[in-house]
Design an enzyme around this catalytic site. Structure first.
Site, PDB file in Angstrom:
ATOM      1  N   TYR A  50       2.442   4.283  16.083  1.00  0.00           N
ATOM      2  CA  TYR A  50       1.121   3.729  15.766  1.00  0.00           C
ATOM      3  C   TYR A  50       0.015   4.700  16.174  1.00  0.00           C
ATOM      4  CZ  TYR A  50      -2.758   0.395  15.575  1.00  0.00           C
ATOM      5  OH  TYR A  50      -3.946  -0.232  15.283  1.00  0.00           O
ATOM      6  N   VAL A  73       0.807  -1.225   0.000  1.00  0.00           N
ATOM      7  CA  VAL A  73       0.000   0.000   0.000  1.00  0.00           C
ATOM      8  C   VAL A  73       0.840   1.274   0.000  1.00  0.00           C
ATOM      9  CG1 VAL A  73      -1.999  -1.101   1.065  1.00  0.00           C
ATOM     10  CG2 VAL A  73      -0.272   0.022   2.518  1.00  0.00           C
ATOM     11  N   SER A 125      -8.418   3.862  14.916  1.00  0.00           N
ATOM     12  CA  SER A 125      -8.178   3.109  16.145  1.00  0.00           C
ATOM     13  C   SER A 125      -8.472   3.994  17.339  1.00  0.00           C
ATOM     14  CB  SER A 125      -6.723   2.642  16.222  1.00  0.00           C
ATOM     15  OG  SER A 125      -6.445   2.033  17.467  1.00  0.00           O
ATOM     16  N   SER A 144      -0.091   7.670  13.868  1.00  0.00           N
ATOM     17  CA  SER A 144      -0.628   7.328  12.548  1.00  0.00           C
ATOM     18  C   SER A 144      -2.149   7.179  12.593  1.00  0.00           C
ATOM     19  CB  SER A 144       0.018   6.038  12.033  1.00  0.00           C
ATOM     20  OG  SER A 144      -0.428   4.893  12.741  1.00  0.00           O
ATOM     21  N   LYS A 145      -2.676   6.598  13.652  1.00  0.00           N
ATOM     22  CA  LYS A 145      -4.121   6.396  13.726  1.00  0.00           C
ATOM     23  C   LYS A 145      -4.862   7.695  14.006  1.00  0.00           C
ATOM     24  CE  LYS A 145      -4.242   2.106  12.635  1.00  0.00           C
ATOM     25  NZ  LYS A 145      -4.867   1.676  11.357  1.00  0.00           N
ATOM     26  N   ASN A 164      -7.400  -1.093   5.148  1.00  0.00           N
ATOM     27  CA  ASN A 164      -7.170  -1.738   6.436  1.00  0.00           C
ATOM     28  C   ASN A 164      -5.695  -1.978   6.755  1.00  0.00           C
ATOM     29  OD1 ASN A 164      -7.869  -3.715   8.760  1.00  0.00           O
ATOM     30  ND2 ASN A 164      -6.709  -4.985   7.320  1.00  0.00           N
TER      31      ASN A 164
END
Length: 263
Positions: A155, A63, A142, A158-159, A89
């Site tokens: 993480y 991706v 998330s 990024s979310k 996803n």
């Protein structure tokens, strides 16, 4: 069936939430192309969902490469005639003490989790716009984009970006009849979560003490929310993040933990 005659692509579908979403879509009548950076894993997941390639097929896709995503969309159109639904996803996480966090690791997470979502939505939306009759795109945010874990800063960052970017992309595409929404899972019983968090009983206990429902989500429970957002049942919903997090966001205290769940 809620997705009868619809065609969907799902990235990161070799396991976990992506695989569960693809399986739910097929059960609801959609034709689905599952993609994953590990093509063999995507193929295995597609066969597990359906032995009929006219219903579920697979391909390798990175991706972070726009060309791979163009090929993914082209494959869906070639095999099934059009594209109605896309689920962005694919995602990764890195666990690291903040002072030891490498710049390259931060960049890698952002490339996959943020750039990858942007490129996936662009590729899908271009096809949907060319078809001229709209579509539905679901990103995977998330709860980590709202509640920080200090050892997972890449993480969480990024979310948070995905949660906000989803709203921006929805407004950018609204005049084309394309809806963009996000699912914001809480702790979910996936391979990634088991590796990053649940491998440690202490970490699992900490997570469960902040989860009023008392257990992690199962991937199919997250797939149910994705199905709602992909279907016409959510036809007046766009630019939203629907959190499926077991009551964690409004919590201001910790809750007792069932030791059976920790084990």
């Amino acid at each position: 069936m809620r997705l009868e005659n619809k065609v969907a692509v799902v990235t990161g579908a070799g396991q976990g939430i992506g695989k569960a979403i693809a399986a739910r879509f097929v059960r609801e009548g959609a034709k689905v192309v599952l993609s994953d950076i590990d093509g063999a894993k995507a193929e295995s997941a597609a066969r597990a969902i359906s032995n009929d390639a006219a219903v579920a097929s697979a391909t390798a896709c990175d991706v972070t490469r726009s060309g791979d995503l163009r090929d993914l969309v082209a494959l869906a159109v070639e095999r099934y005639g059009r594209l109605d639904i896309a689920v962005a996803n694919a995602g990764i996480g890195i666990e690291a003490d903040f002072l030891e966090l490498e710049e390259a690791d931060f960049d890698k997470v952002m490339r996959v989790n943020v750039n990858g979502v942007l490129l996936t939505v662009q590729a899908a939306a271009r096809q949907m716009a060319a078809q001229g009759d709209g579509g539905s795109i679901v990103t995977i945010g998330s709860i980590a984009g709202k509640r920080v874990i200090p050892t997972q800063i890449p993480y969480c960052t990024s979310k948070a970006a995905v949660n906000l970017m989803t709203a921006g992309m929805a407004l950018a595409l609204i005049d084309k009849g394309i809806r963009v929404n996000a699912v914001g899972p809480g702790s979910t019983n996936t391979e990634l979560m088991r590796e990053m968090v649940f491998s440690s009983p202490e970490a699992r206990r900490t997570v469960m003490s902040r989860t009023p429902i008392g257990r992690p989500a199962e991937p199919d429970e997250i797939a149910s929310v994705a199905l709602f957002l992909a279907s016409e049942e959510s036809s007046y919903v766009t630019g939203q993040v629907i959190f499926a997090e077991g009551g964690r966001l409004p919590l201001m205290y910790t809750v007792p933990v069932d030791e059976e769940v920790v084990r």
